[in-house]
Design a protein around this motif. Structure first.
Motif, short mmCIF file in Angstrom:
data_model
loop_
_atom_site.label_atom_id
_atom_site.label_comp_id
_atom_site.label_asym_id
_atom_site.label_seq_id
_atom_site.Cartn_x
_atom_site.Cartn_y
_atom_site.Cartn_z
N ASP A 206 0.90 -1.23 -0.03
CA ASP A 206 0.05 0.03 -0.03
C ASP A 206 0.93 1.31 0.01
O ASP A 206 1.99 1.11 0.52
CB ASP A 206 -0.72 0.06 1.44
CG ASP A 206 -2.14 -0.57 1.15
OD1 ASP A 206 -2.50 -1.24 0.24
OD2 ASP A 206 -3.11 -0.64 1.91
N ARG A 207 0.50 2.27 -0.65
CA ARG A 207 0.90 3.62 -0.34
C ARG A 207 0.06 4.11 0.94
O ARG A 207 -1.04 4.28 0.76
CB ARG A 207 0.63 4.44 -1.69
CG ARG A 207 1.25 6.07 -1.45
CD ARG A 207 1.39 6.50 -2.96
NE ARG A 207 2.12 7.75 -2.86
CZ ARG A 207 3.20 8.17 -2.39
NH1 ARG A 207 4.17 7.21 -2.02
NH2 ARG A 207 3.78 9.24 -2.39
N TYR A 208 0.72 4.35 1.96
CA TYR A 208 0.03 4.70 3.43
C TYR A 208 0.68 5.62 4.19
O TYR A 208 1.95 5.83 4.13
CB TYR A 208 0.05 3.28 4.04
CG TYR A 208 -0.29 3.12 5.41
CD1 TYR A 208 -1.62 2.86 5.68
CD2 TYR A 208 0.48 3.54 6.49
CE1 TYR A 208 -2.24 2.65 7.08
CE2 TYR A 208 0.02 3.63 8.03
CZ TYR A 208 -1.36 3.09 8.01
OH TYR A 208 -1.75 3.20 9.28
N GLY A 209 -0.07 6.42 4.86
CA GLY A 209 0.38 7.45 5.73
C GLY A 209 -0.49 7.54 6.80
O GLY A 209 -1.90 7.39 6.64
N VAL A 210 -0.17 8.42 7.84
CA VAL A 210 -1.25 8.89 9.00
C VAL A 210 -1.01 10.30 9.26
O VAL A 210 -0.20 10.90 9.09
CB VAL A 210 -0.76 8.25 10.11
CG1 VAL A 210 -1.61 8.45 11.54
CG2 VAL A 210 -0.65 6.58 10.05
N LEU A 211 -2.42 10.80 9.20
CA LEU A 211 -2.57 12.37 9.44
C LEU A 211 -3.41 12.44 10.73
O LEU A 211 -3.92 11.49 11.55
CB LEU A 211 -3.60 12.74 8.44
CG LEU A 211 -3.10 12.57 6.96
CD1 LEU A 211 -4.21 13.07 6.18
CD2 LEU A 211 -1.94 13.78 6.75
N LYS A 212 -3.13 13.49 11.44
CA LYS A 212 -3.89 13.96 12.56
C LYS A 212 -4.82 15.18 12.12
O LYS A 212 -4.39 16.28 11.66
CB LYS A 212 -3.05 14.52 13.86
CG LYS A 212 -3.78 14.60 15.13
CD LYS A 212 -2.69 14.78 16.12
CE LYS A 212 -3.18 15.64 17.23
NZ LYS A 212 -2.15 15.89 18.27
N ASP A 213 -6.04 14.92 12.75
CA ASP A 213 -7.00 16.07 12.34
C ASP A 213 -7.22 17.17 13.18
O ASP A 213 -6.67 17.03 14.35
CB ASP A 213 -8.42 15.58 12.03
CG ASP A 213 -9.24 15.04 13.13
OD1 ASP A 213 -9.05 15.47 14.31
OD2 ASP A 213 -10.22 14.02 12.95
N PRO A 214 -7.65 18.49 13.15
CA PRO A 214 -7.47 19.58 13.85
C PRO A 214 -8.19 18.99 15.40
O PRO A 214 -8.26 20.18 16.19
CB PRO A 214 -8.00 20.58 13.11
CG PRO A 214 -8.13 20.42 11.76
CD PRO A 214 -8.16 18.62 11.90
N PHE A 215 -8.82 18.10 15.31
CA PHE A 215 -9.41 17.69 16.65
C PHE A 215 -9.20 16.54 17.38
O PHE A 215 -9.86 16.08 18.26
CB PHE A 215 -11.25 17.26 16.20
CG PHE A 215 -11.53 18.40 15.25
CD1 PHE A 215 -12.01 19.74 15.66
CD2 PHE A 215 -11.68 17.99 13.82
CE1 PHE A 215 -12.26 20.62 14.73
CE2 PHE A 215 -11.86 19.18 12.87
CZ PHE A 215 -12.21 20.60 13.36
#
Length: 141
Positions: A118-127
Motif C-alpha cells: 500500500d501507499r500509506y500514511g497517517v494524519l491527525k485532524d484538527p480535533f
C-alpha cells in the motif's frame, strides 16, 4: 424496515467521535473538505452543542458529537491521542492525502509506499483524531 440511500450503510462498525471544545460542527466541515464526507443528520442540543451527527465518509458511516463531560466520567475526556486510528482505504492515496492536508490535517507518518503493497500514511485532524490513508500500489511480496 428497508434502508434508504440517505441512511448509510446498515452493517459493520460505526466510529462515534466525541469532539472537544464545542467544535463538532467545525469537525463536520473539516471531514467534508478533507475526505469528501456527506452529511446525513445533524441534531443540536438545547444549549447549542451538537448532540448527534451522522456523516458518510468513503462509503462508511461516521457519527460524532460535541463532548458532554457532564454525562461521562473524567476518564472519558478526549485527549491528545486516544489510541484509535480511523482508516480510509481509497483508490488514490495521494489525492486524498493532499485534500486532507489542504483542509488542515497534520502529518503524523508521511505518505509513502510500504512493504505490504500500500501507499500509506497517517494524519491527525484538527480535533485530535488520527486518520490513516491507504491505497494499493502493488501486490505484497
Amino acid at each position: 424496515m428497508a434502508r434508504t440511500e440517505n441512511q448509510g450503510p446498515a452493517d459493520g462498525v460505526t466510529p462515534h467521535l466525541s469532539i472537544p471544545d464545542r467544535r463538532a460542527a467545525e469537525a463536520m466541515d473539516f471531514y467534508k473538505a478533507a475526505f469528501g464526507a456527506r452529511e446525513l443528520a445533524r441534531m443540536p442540543s438545547e444549549d447549542g452543542r451538537l448532540m448527534h451527527a451522522h456523516l458518510i465518509v468513503n462509503g462508511g458511516s461516521l457519527m460524532l458529537h460535541d463532548e458532554f463531560p457532564e454525562h461521562v466520567g473524567p476518564d472519558h475526556r478526549v485527549g491528545p491521542y486516544n489510541g484509535v486510528t480511523l482508516h480510509l482505504q481509497v483508490a488514490d492515496a495521494d489525492t486524498v492525502w493532499k485534500q486532507a492536508l489542504d483542509a488542515g490535517a497534520a502529518v503524523e507518518m508521511p505518505l509513502q509506499d510500504q512493504f505490504w503493497g500500500d501507499r500509506y500514511g497517517v494524519l491527525k485532524d484538527p480535533f485530535g483524531h488520527r486518520w490513516s490513508i491507504g491505497a494499493p500500489v502493488k501486490a505484497p511480496t
